[in-house]
Design a protein around this motif. Structure first.
Motif, PDB file in Angstrom:
ATOM      1  N   ASP A   1      -4.954  -5.918 -11.686  1.00 32.48           N
ATOM      2  CA  ASP A   1      -5.548  -5.094 -12.740  1.00 32.48           C
ATOM      3  C   ASP A   1      -4.717  -5.270 -13.997  1.00 32.48           C
ATOM      4  N   THR A   2      -5.377  -5.464 -15.115  1.00 33.74           N
ATOM      5  CA  THR A   2      -4.639  -5.603 -16.359  1.00 33.74           C
ATOM      6  C   THR A   2      -4.292  -4.251 -16.966  1.00 33.74           C
ATOM      7  N   LYS A   3      -5.027  -3.215 -16.602  1.00 30.71           N
ATOM      8  CA  LYS A   3      -4.760  -1.873 -17.098  1.00 30.71           C
ATOM      9  C   LYS A   3      -4.097  -1.067 -16.000  1.00 30.71           C
ATOM     10  N   ARG A   4      -3.248  -0.141 -16.400  1.00 32.34           N
ATOM     11  CA  ARG A   4      -2.624   0.752 -15.427  1.00 32.34           C
ATOM     12  C   ARG A   4      -3.664   1.726 -14.913  1.00 32.34           C
ATOM     13  N   LYS A   5      -3.744   1.814 -13.620  1.00 33.52           N
ATOM     14  CA  LYS A   5      -4.646   2.763 -12.982  1.00 33.52           C
ATOM     15  C   LYS A   5      -3.808   3.656 -12.097  1.00 33.52           C
ATOM     16  N   TYR A   6      -3.715   4.907 -12.461  1.00 29.48           N
ATOM     17  CA  TYR A   6      -2.929   5.844 -11.684  1.00 29.48           C
ATOM     18  C   TYR A   6      -3.861   6.705 -10.843  1.00 29.48           C
ATOM     19  N   ILE A   7      -3.454   6.966  -9.666  1.00 28.80           N
ATOM     20  CA  ILE A   7      -4.220   7.804  -8.766  1.00 28.80           C
ATOM     21  C   ILE A   7      -4.149   9.242  -9.274  1.00 28.80           C
ATOM     22  N   GLN A   8      -5.293   9.872  -9.386  1.00 30.21           N
ATOM     23  CA  GLN A   8      -5.342  11.223  -9.932  1.00 30.21           C
ATOM     24  C   GLN A   8      -5.105  12.295  -8.871  1.00 30.21           C
ATOM     25  N   MET A   9      -5.418  11.993  -7.629  1.00 25.85           N
ATOM     26  CA  MET A   9      -5.235  12.982  -6.574  1.00 25.85           C
ATOM     27  C   MET A   9      -3.801  12.948  -6.082  1.00 25.85           C
ATOM     28  N   ILE A  10      -3.246  14.089  -5.802  1.00 23.93           N
ATOM     29  CA  ILE A  10      -1.834  14.179  -5.407  1.00 23.93           C
ATOM     30  C   ILE A  10      -1.580  13.525  -4.061  1.00 23.93           C
ATOM     31  N   ASN A  11      -2.394  13.761  -3.075  1.00 25.13           N
ATOM     32  CA  ASN A  11      -2.128  13.271  -1.725  1.00 25.13           C
ATOM     33  C   ASN A  11      -3.055  12.118  -1.333  1.00 25.13           C
ATOM     34  N   PHE A  12      -3.404  11.279  -2.266  1.00 22.57           N
ATOM     35  CA  PHE A  12      -4.292  10.162  -1.991  1.00 22.57           C
ATOM     36  C   PHE A  12      -3.638   9.192  -1.008  1.00 22.57           C
ATOM     37  N   GLN A  13      -4.379   8.770  -0.002  1.00 19.70           N
ATOM     38  CA  GLN A  13      -3.863   7.836   0.983  1.00 19.70           C
ATOM     39  C   GLN A  13      -4.851   6.674   1.092  1.00 19.70           C
ATOM     40  N   ILE A  14      -4.347   5.470   1.032  1.00 24.11           N
ATOM     41  CA  ILE A  14      -5.175   4.282   1.239  1.00 24.11           C
ATOM     42  C   ILE A  14      -4.964   3.851   2.679  1.00 24.11           C
ATOM     43  N   ARG A  15      -6.039   3.656   3.379  1.00 25.08           N
ATOM     44  CA  ARG A  15      -5.935   3.249   4.780  1.00 25.08           C
ATOM     45  C   ARG A  15      -6.597   1.897   4.962  1.00 25.08           C
TER      46      ARG A  15
ATOM     47  N   ILE B   1       0.837  -1.195   0.000  1.00 27.39           N
ATOM     48  CA  ILE B   1       0.000   0.000   0.000  1.00 27.39           C
ATOM     49  C   ILE B   1       0.876   1.250   0.000  1.00 27.39           C
ATOM     50  N   ALA B   2       1.916   1.241   0.811  1.00 30.29           N
ATOM     51  CA  ALA B   2       2.830   2.388   0.861  1.00 30.29           C
ATOM     52  C   ALA B   2       3.532   2.593  -0.479  1.00 30.29           C
ATOM     53  N   PHE B   3       3.960   1.489  -1.114  1.00 32.02           N
ATOM     54  CA  PHE B   3       4.585   1.588  -2.434  1.00 32.02           C
ATOM     55  C   PHE B   3       3.596   2.165  -3.443  1.00 32.02           C
ATOM     56  N   ALA B   4       2.353   1.701  -3.411  1.00 29.16           N
ATOM     57  CA  ALA B   4       1.340   2.201  -4.344  1.00 29.16           C
ATOM     58  C   ALA B   4       1.142   3.702  -4.164  1.00 29.16           C
ATOM     59  N   ASN B   5       1.057   4.154  -2.917  1.00 31.98           N
ATOM     60  CA  ASN B   5       0.897   5.594  -2.665  1.00 31.98           C
ATOM     61  C   ASN B   5       2.092   6.371  -3.188  1.00 31.98           C
ATOM     62  N   ALA B   6       3.288   5.903  -2.888  1.00 29.49           N
ATOM     63  CA  ALA B   6       4.512   6.597  -3.311  1.00 29.49           C
ATOM     64  C   ALA B   6       4.646   6.618  -4.829  1.00 29.49           C
ATOM     65  N   LEU B   7       4.142   5.573  -5.488  1.00 28.46           N
ATOM     66  CA  LEU B   7       4.264   5.453  -6.939  1.00 28.46           C
ATOM     67  C   LEU B   7       3.003   5.922  -7.685  1.00 28.46           C
ATOM     68  N   GLN B   8       2.079   6.529  -6.949  1.00 22.93           N
ATOM     69  CA  GLN B   8       0.865   7.090  -7.536  1.00 22.93           C
ATOM     70  C   GLN B   8       0.092   6.074  -8.375  1.00 22.93           C
ATOM     71  N   THR B   9      -0.113   4.915  -7.803  1.00 21.71           N
ATOM     72  CA  THR B   9      -0.879   3.870  -8.473  1.00 21.71           C
ATOM     73  C   THR B   9      -1.680   3.121  -7.408  1.00 21.71           C
ATOM     74  N   THR B  10      -2.241   1.977  -7.759  1.00 19.19           N
ATOM     75  CA  THR B  10      -3.039   1.203  -6.805  1.00 19.19           C
ATOM     76  C   THR B  10      -2.305  -0.072  -6.402  1.00 19.19           C
ATOM     77  N   PRO B  11      -2.613  -0.580  -5.211  1.00 16.97           N
ATOM     78  CA  PRO B  11      -2.045  -1.870  -4.819  1.00 16.97           C
ATOM     79  C   PRO B  11      -2.431  -2.982  -5.801  1.00 16.97           C
ATOM     80  N   SER B  12      -3.639  -2.921  -6.312  1.00 16.94           N
ATOM     81  CA  SER B  12      -4.101  -3.937  -7.272  1.00 16.94           C
ATOM     82  C   SER B  12      -3.237  -3.962  -8.519  1.00 16.94           C
ATOM     83  N   TYR B  13      -2.851  -2.781  -9.001  1.00 15.61           N
ATOM     84  CA  TYR B  13      -1.983  -2.733 -10.171  1.00 15.61           C
ATOM     85  C   TYR B  13      -0.622  -3.334  -9.851  1.00 15.61           C
ATOM     86  N   LEU B  14      -0.043  -2.941  -8.726  1.00 12.88           N
ATOM     87  CA  LEU B  14       1.279  -3.464  -8.367  1.00 12.88           C
ATOM     88  C   LEU B  14       1.271  -4.982  -8.203  1.00 12.88           C
ATOM     89  N   MET B  15       0.159  -5.517  -7.686  1.00  8.61           N
ATOM     90  CA  MET B  15       0.069  -6.965  -7.463  1.00  8.61           C
ATOM     91  C   MET B  15      -0.345  -7.723  -8.717  1.00  8.61           C
TER      92      MET B  15
END
Length: 81
Positions: free
Chosen positions: A66-80, A49-63
């Motif tokens: 997700d077959t498509k890249r999904k980038y977080i659009q908000m600058i300070n998005f935090q997954i809790r 989750i921390a890597f996804a936040n730092a890399l502006q993407t989702t945990p699902s993409y990193l794992m």
């Protein structure tokens, strides 16, 4: 593609150094990031989750869930959890 390859690819897409990513994640040196990107070190679920936040993407993409890249659009998005 494996988790460690996705981490490296996304970091490179952002033009971020291993040292820069290490700093964002609170690691003392880039060597930990290097080991993770080489597949030598595993990371915990909370670190994914921390890597996804730092890399502006989702945990699902990193794992690879997700077959498509999904980038977080908000600058300070935090997954809790």
């Amino acid at each position: 593609m494996e988790l460690y390859k996705r981490i490296k690819a996304r970091r490179e897409e952002l033009g971020m150094s291993q040292e820069g990513l290490a700093t964002k994640l609170g690691y003392k040196s880039r060597s930990t990031i290097n080991k993770i990107e080489m597949g030598k070190n595993d990371i915990t679920q909370s670190k994914i989750i921390a890597f996804a936040n730092a890399l502006q993407t989702t945990p699902s993409y990193l794992m690879g869930l997700d077959t498509k890249r999904k980038y977080i659009q908000m600058i300070n998005f935090q997954i809790r959890i």
